[in-house]
Design a protein around this motif. Structure first.
Motif, PDB file in Angstrom:
ATOM      1  N   LYS A 132       0.830  -1.206   0.000  1.00 54.13           N
ATOM      2  CA  LYS A 132       0.000   0.000   0.000  1.00 54.13           C
ATOM      3  C   LYS A 132       0.868   1.261   0.000  1.00 54.13           C
ATOM      4  O   LYS A 132       0.545   2.265  -0.653  1.00 54.13           O
ATOM      5  N   ALA A 133       1.970   1.216   0.767  1.00 53.17           N
ATOM      6  CA  ALA A 133       2.863   2.372   0.841  1.00 53.17           C
ATOM      7  C   ALA A 133       3.634   2.574  -0.467  1.00 53.17           C
ATOM      8  O   ALA A 133       3.847   3.706  -0.904  1.00 53.17           O
ATOM      9  N   LEU A 134       4.029   1.474  -1.091  1.00 54.33           N
ATOM     10  CA  LEU A 134       4.822   1.556  -2.321  1.00 54.33           C
ATOM     11  C   LEU A 134       3.974   1.862  -3.549  1.00 54.33           C
ATOM     12  O   LEU A 134       4.445   2.498  -4.494  1.00 54.33           O
ATOM     13  N   PHE A 135       2.728   1.370  -3.557  1.00 54.60           N
ATOM     14  CA  PHE A 135       1.856   1.552  -4.723  1.00 54.60           C
ATOM     15  C   PHE A 135       0.541   2.206  -4.300  1.00 54.60           C
ATOM     16  O   PHE A 135      -0.514   1.563  -4.310  1.00 54.60           O
ATOM     17  N   PRO A 136       0.571   3.482  -3.913  1.00 51.31           N
ATOM     18  CA  PRO A 136      -0.662   4.147  -3.464  1.00 51.31           C
ATOM     19  C   PRO A 136      -1.706   4.204  -4.583  1.00 51.31           C
ATOM     20  O   PRO A 136      -1.398   4.565  -5.716  1.00 51.31           O
ATOM     21  N   LYS A 137      -2.911   3.833  -4.229  1.00 46.67           N
ATOM     22  CA  LYS A 137      -4.018   3.849  -5.183  1.00 46.67           C
ATOM     23  C   LYS A 137      -5.276   4.281  -4.448  1.00 46.67           C
ATOM     24  O   LYS A 137      -5.538   3.825  -3.333  1.00 46.67           O
ATOM     25  N   ALA A 138      -6.040   5.166  -5.057  1.00 46.42           N
ATOM     26  CA  ALA A 138      -7.242   5.687  -4.409  1.00 46.42           C
ATOM     27  C   ALA A 138      -8.338   4.625  -4.353  1.00 46.42           C
ATOM     28  O   ALA A 138      -8.501   3.831  -5.274  1.00 46.42           O
ATOM     29  N   ARG A 139      -9.074   4.628  -3.253  1.00 42.17           N
ATOM     30  CA  ARG A 139     -10.195   3.705  -3.101  1.00 42.17           C
ATOM     31  C   ARG A 139     -11.366   4.162  -3.975  1.00 42.17           C
ATOM     32  O   ARG A 139     -11.465   5.340  -4.339  1.00 42.17           O
ATOM     33  N   PRO A 140     -12.270   3.235  -4.278  1.00 42.71           N
ATOM     34  CA  PRO A 140     -13.424   3.600  -5.126  1.00 42.71           C
ATOM     35  C   PRO A 140     -14.244   4.757  -4.576  1.00 42.71           C
ATOM     36  O   PRO A 140     -14.687   5.623  -5.336  1.00 42.71           O
ATOM     37  N   TYR A 141     -14.443   4.793  -3.251  1.00 43.59           N
ATOM     38  CA  TYR A 141     -15.282   5.848  -2.705  1.00 43.59           C
ATOM     39  C   TYR A 141     -14.654   7.234  -2.850  1.00 43.59           C
ATOM     40  O   TYR A 141     -15.337   8.251  -2.764  1.00 43.59           O
ATOM     41  N   ALA A 142     -13.321   7.275  -3.077  1.00 39.01           N
ATOM     42  CA  ALA A 142     -12.643   8.559  -3.232  1.00 39.01           C
ATOM     43  C   ALA A 142     -13.016   9.240  -4.539  1.00 39.01           C
ATOM     44  O   ALA A 142     -12.792  10.448  -4.700  1.00 39.01           O
ATOM     45  N   TYR A 143     -13.582   8.489  -5.482  1.00 33.78           N
ATOM     46  CA  TYR A 143     -13.969   9.044  -6.778  1.00 33.78           C
ATOM     47  C   TYR A 143     -15.419   9.526  -6.794  1.00 33.78           C
ATOM     48  O   TYR A 143     -15.913   9.970  -7.827  1.00 33.78           O
ATOM     49  N   GLY A 144     -16.106   9.427  -5.655  1.00 31.25           N
ATOM     50  CA  GLY A 144     -17.520   9.789  -5.623  1.00 31.25           C
ATOM     51  C   GLY A 144     -17.795  11.274  -5.662  1.00 31.25           C
ATOM     52  O   GLY A 144     -18.896  11.698  -6.023  1.00 31.25           O
TER      53      GLY A 144
END
Length: 266
Positions: A132-144
């Motif tokens: 998670k620290a090396l490959f940060p990716k936004a969660r689905p709810y962050a796109y709402g």
């Protein structure tokens, strides 16, 4: 639609990521090394704690919905607190599932089996946090586009991989190795193994439906947990009560100095 997605994703994860473990006719045992097992367990918990602290306090701007890929957009759901709690409950049950080995294994096998599962879970936890620290990716709810609570905002960039799914599949795979290797003759073994993977697959499906993860995050978590669960638990299995053909982890001296030897009897 959510029910169809849940069933489809659970079946896909179950079918693709259940790692077959062969049950041989020869007698097998599980061992506890008084040096390496405590050391690996301590290292796993230390890594889990350190990696968890490394994730705390991350604060980034929310992502642009235009950057969402078509694949992820097709299975993106808004945050659902109720389904999130269901996924957490399913994960908790999956993590506790290996305790059922106490009903199958011999009394002297229970402690080393518990140690193997604990090591696998600690290492999986540390590994998923590191990813998670090396490959940060936004969660689905962050796109709402809506307002997020402080807790959701803090974890908004921890989507890859799914930690709940990784831990659930780690526990399911550790239990599968223990049951299929040490109690293959038990009529309950195939049903209990299927039950463990069913719980893990359900936990992963609900992580998607709750808006916590994308499908790819769940598949990656399932692969991570299954791999660590298989390797760590398999290293504890010993065939025929002897060193021949056994999975082995030990320290040794080489010509160039001390070395860590890992040997798998497959």
């Amino acid at each position: 639609m959510r029910i169809s997605v849940a069933i489809g994703l659970a079946l896909a994860v179950f079918a693709c990521l259940v790692i077959p473990v062969s049950a041989f006719a020869e007698e097998k045992t599980i061992r506890f090394d008084p040096f390496w097992d405590p050391a690996l367990l301590a290292a796993g918990f230390a890594g889990a704690a350190a990696s968890h602290l490394a994730l705390d306090g991350s604060d980034r701007a929310l992502p642009d919905p235009a950057d969402l890929s078509g694949f992820d957009a097709a299975l993106r759901f808004d945050y659902d607190e109720g389904l999130s709690k269901v996924s957490t409950a399913a994960t908790g049950l999956a993590i506790l599932w290996p305790a059922l080995f106490a009903l199958q294994g011999e009394r002297e096998e229970i402690f080393p089996a518990a140690a193997a599962c604990a090591e696998a879970l600690a290492m999986t936890y540390a590994a998923k946090n590191a990813m998670k620290a090396l490959f940060p990716k936004a969660r689905p709810y962050a796109y709402g586009g809506g307002e997020l609570s402080a807790e959701l905002r803090e974890e908004a960039w921890e989507s890859f991989p799914s930690g709940h799914t990784a831990l659930a599949f780690c526990a399911a795979t550790s239990f599968a190795v223990l049951s299929l290797e040490l109690a293959p003759e038990s009529p309950a073994t195939p049903w209990l193994v299927a039950g463990g993977y069913g719980l893990a697959a359900g936990a992963g499906a609900f992580r998607v439906l709750s808006g916590e993860h994308f499908a790819g995050d769940v598949l990656a978590g399932a692969a991570l947990g299954s791999g660590v669960g298989w390797l760590v638990t398999r290293l504890h299995i010993q065939r025929g009560g002897s060193e021949a053909g056994a999975a082995e982890l030990k320290a040794a001296m080489r010509g160039t100095g001390p070395a860590l030897v890992v040997r798998l009897g497959l």
